[in-house]
Design an enzyme around this catalytic site. Structure first.
Site, PDB file in Angstrom:
ATOM      1  N   TYR A 164       0.817  -1.199   0.000  1.00  0.00           N
ATOM      2  CA  TYR A 164       0.000   0.000   0.000  1.00  0.00           C
ATOM      3  C   TYR A 164       0.860   1.262   0.000  1.00  0.00           C
ATOM      4  CZ  TYR A 164       1.195   0.486   4.942  1.00  0.00           C
ATOM      5  OH  TYR A 164       1.887   0.617   6.119  1.00  0.00           O
ATOM      6  N   PHE A 174       2.200   9.547   3.964  1.00  0.00           N
ATOM      7  CA  PHE A 174       2.541   9.345   5.372  1.00  0.00           C
ATOM      8  C   PHE A 174       3.109   7.956   5.629  1.00  0.00           C
ATOM      9  CE2 PHE A 174      -2.012   8.271   5.090  1.00  0.00           C
ATOM     10  CZ  PHE A 174      -2.035   6.988   5.631  1.00  0.00           C
ATOM     11  N   ASP A 175       2.935   7.027   4.679  1.00  0.00           N
ATOM     12  CA  ASP A 175       3.487   5.681   4.869  1.00  0.00           C
ATOM     13  C   ASP A 175       3.408   4.916   3.557  1.00  0.00           C
ATOM     14  OD1 ASP A 175       4.632   3.525   6.180  1.00  0.00           O
ATOM     15  OD2 ASP A 175       2.740   2.780   6.978  1.00  0.00           O
ATOM     16  N   ILE A 194      -7.287  -0.887  10.617  1.00  0.00           N
ATOM     17  CA  ILE A 194      -8.420   0.013  10.791  1.00  0.00           C
ATOM     18  C   ILE A 194      -9.629  -0.497   9.995  1.00  0.00           C
ATOM     19  CG2 ILE A 194      -7.021   2.055  11.291  1.00  0.00           C
ATOM     20  CD1 ILE A 194      -7.405   2.917   8.387  1.00  0.00           C
ATOM     21  N   TYR A 220      -8.616   6.697  12.224  1.00  0.00           N
ATOM     22  CA  TYR A 220      -8.042   6.946  13.556  1.00  0.00           C
ATOM     23  C   TYR A 220      -8.841   7.946  14.371  1.00  0.00           C
ATOM     24  CZ  TYR A 220      -4.190   4.294  11.630  1.00  0.00           C
ATOM     25  OH  TYR A 220      -3.438   3.299  11.070  1.00  0.00           O
ATOM     26  N   PHE A 237      -5.657   5.196   0.879  1.00  0.00           N
ATOM     27  CA  PHE A 237      -4.754   4.078   0.647  1.00  0.00           C
ATOM     28  C   PHE A 237      -4.921   3.585  -0.782  1.00  0.00           C
ATOM     29  CE2 PHE A 237      -5.297   3.837   5.242  1.00  0.00           C
ATOM     30  CZ  PHE A 237      -4.012   3.582   5.680  1.00  0.00           C
TER      31      PHE A 237
END
Length: 428
Positions: A164, A174-175, A194, A220, A237
């Site tokens: 992802y 962010f990731d 999540i 979140y 994502f």
């Protein structure tokens, strides 16, 4: 019980189960009746949506215990995130604005053994609900790539490998698992990620890619995630399902009596069952009115069935969800599809206990040695070919001894051999 009566019960059970399956798993006694469906429906409620609900709640005897109509206002909540009882989350999924339903909720999906207000412990609840309005959470799932061939789709209980890229709405990252050159591996549908990702990777093919836009209520929320994701943040994502590694057997006890471990089904018993089943493609199969005899653990028996009936009592009914890895045999040549995900409804009619442990325990010391297992295998007509096939002999020794020696002390106890108090399952 007459087998015709049992079969008719199984048919009703399966029809009811499919209604629940389409929503959120199967729980006996859960039921949805659609009372009114509007002709115009531009949005069906899904997890994370904000619901404006009108309702009246009754006990099974018709006693009214609550009503939003009496208060002159709607009851408002986010769907699918635990703000209401689970049966209500299940029962309102997929509703349209203006739709009305009657939802029957068993105690397991309601308040269980707790007394709440005028609701007694162990109560089945009946709600007449209307969706007055619904605000979309903003959750989106977009298909980016679909492989030409799709032989299997992901489902709850599957252990998967995912790649992802995670970004904010403005595109800033962010990731990324790609940056680490390592997939993110987890079991789907078990709250290991999540909610929005769990939802978005269901029913996905290997090699498929999707873009998931996940609002805070499914990500979140108010707290954010450390210094990485601020509170109240929608995240995106782009996810690729790299591999479905394996699935889990998942089962649910529908109803039936309890019994002692000596009476319950274990490996090597001969059982009589009635069953109905269907595949992912809705191909149906059934034992009909005829009881089917199964040797539990036999080579010609569906592996998932063997694992799924362990611990059953006569008269008990279970629903088994069998992944493709455990659907690699038939049930006595019945023609059940293999290497596909199967849902199987099973009723145990009879058990013929077979104390194989006692037969193998030649010296009667209540423990099995490797030598005793090997001697039994070579002398058993069922395994006549083993004497001339060393590789097959080693495989069977692993099955009947090494794999059962849980504490690895080179002896197998009765409890280890039969799996007493060691059999585990994942409920639906």
């Amino acid at each position: 019980m007459n087998s015709r009566v049992i079969y008719s019960l199984l048919v009703v059970w399966q029809v009811m189960a499919i209604v629940a399956d389409d929503l959120d798993g199967f729980v006996p006694g859960f039921r949805i009746d659609q009372v009114f469906i509007p002709s115009d429906c531009t949005h069906r409620a899904r997890e994370g949506d904000y619901m404006y609900q009108q309702y009246t709640g009754y006990l099974e005897d018709g006693t009214k215990f609550d009503s939003s109509y009496d208060r002159g206002d709607t009851y408002n909540f986010h769907l699918g995130v635990g703000e209401v009882i689970r049966g209500m989350d299940m029962g309102m999924k997929g509703m349209c604005k203006g739709e009305k339903r009657k939802i029957t909720i068993p105690p397991e999906l309601g308040y269980g053994d707790d007394a709440v207000g005028s609701i007694p412990p162990g109560s089945t609840l009946i709600f007449e609900v209307e969706l007055a309005d619904v605000e979309s959470s903003g959750y989106k799932m977009e298909l980016l790539h679909m492989p030409e061939n799709c032989t299997r789709r992901s489902a709850a209980g599957d252990f998967i490998r995912e790649h992802y890229n995670g970004t904010f709405l403005d595109g800033s990252p962010f990731d990324s698992s790609y940056d680490r050159n390592q997939t993110y591996d987890f079991t789907l549908g078990e709250r290991q990620v999540i909610k929005g990702v769990d939802m978005g990777l269901m029913n996905m093919c290997e090699g498929e890619r999707r873009r998931l836009t996940v609002p805070p209520i499914l990500a979140y929320g108010d707290g954010g995630y450390g210094d990485i994701i601020p509170p109240h943040t929608t995240i995106v994502f782009e996810a690729e399902l790299v591999e479905i590694v394996n699935g889990k057997l998942r089962w649910y006890k529908v109803d039936g009596p309890e019994c002692s471990s000596e009476e319950a089904v274990y490996f090597y018993d001969t059982i009589s069952i009635l069953y109905n089943g269907f595949t992912e493609s809705k191909l149906e199969f059934s034992s009909g009115e005829n009881e089917t005899t199964v040797y539990v653990g036999g080579e010609d028996v569906l592996y998932g069935l063997t694992e799924g009936v362990i611990g059953m009592c006569i008269g008990e009914r279970r629903r088994l969800r069998i992944p493709p890895e455990l659907a690699v045999a038939d049930i006595n040549g019945a023609g059940i599809p293999q290497h596909t995900r199967i849902t199987l409804d099973v009723e145990l009619v009879d058990v013929q206990k077979q104390d194989v442990f006692k037969v193998i325990d030649a010296n009667g010391d209540k423990y099995l040695s490797m030598e005793e297992v090997e001697q039994w295998l070579k002398s058993n007509p069922e395994f006549a070919d083993l004497a001339e096939n060393e590789e097959m002999l080693e495989n069977y020794k692993a099955k009947y001894f090494t794999g059962k020696d849980v504490d690895k002390n080179n002896w197998v106890s009765r409890n280890e051999f039969y799996g007493y108090n060691t059999a585990a399952h994942d409920e639906l």
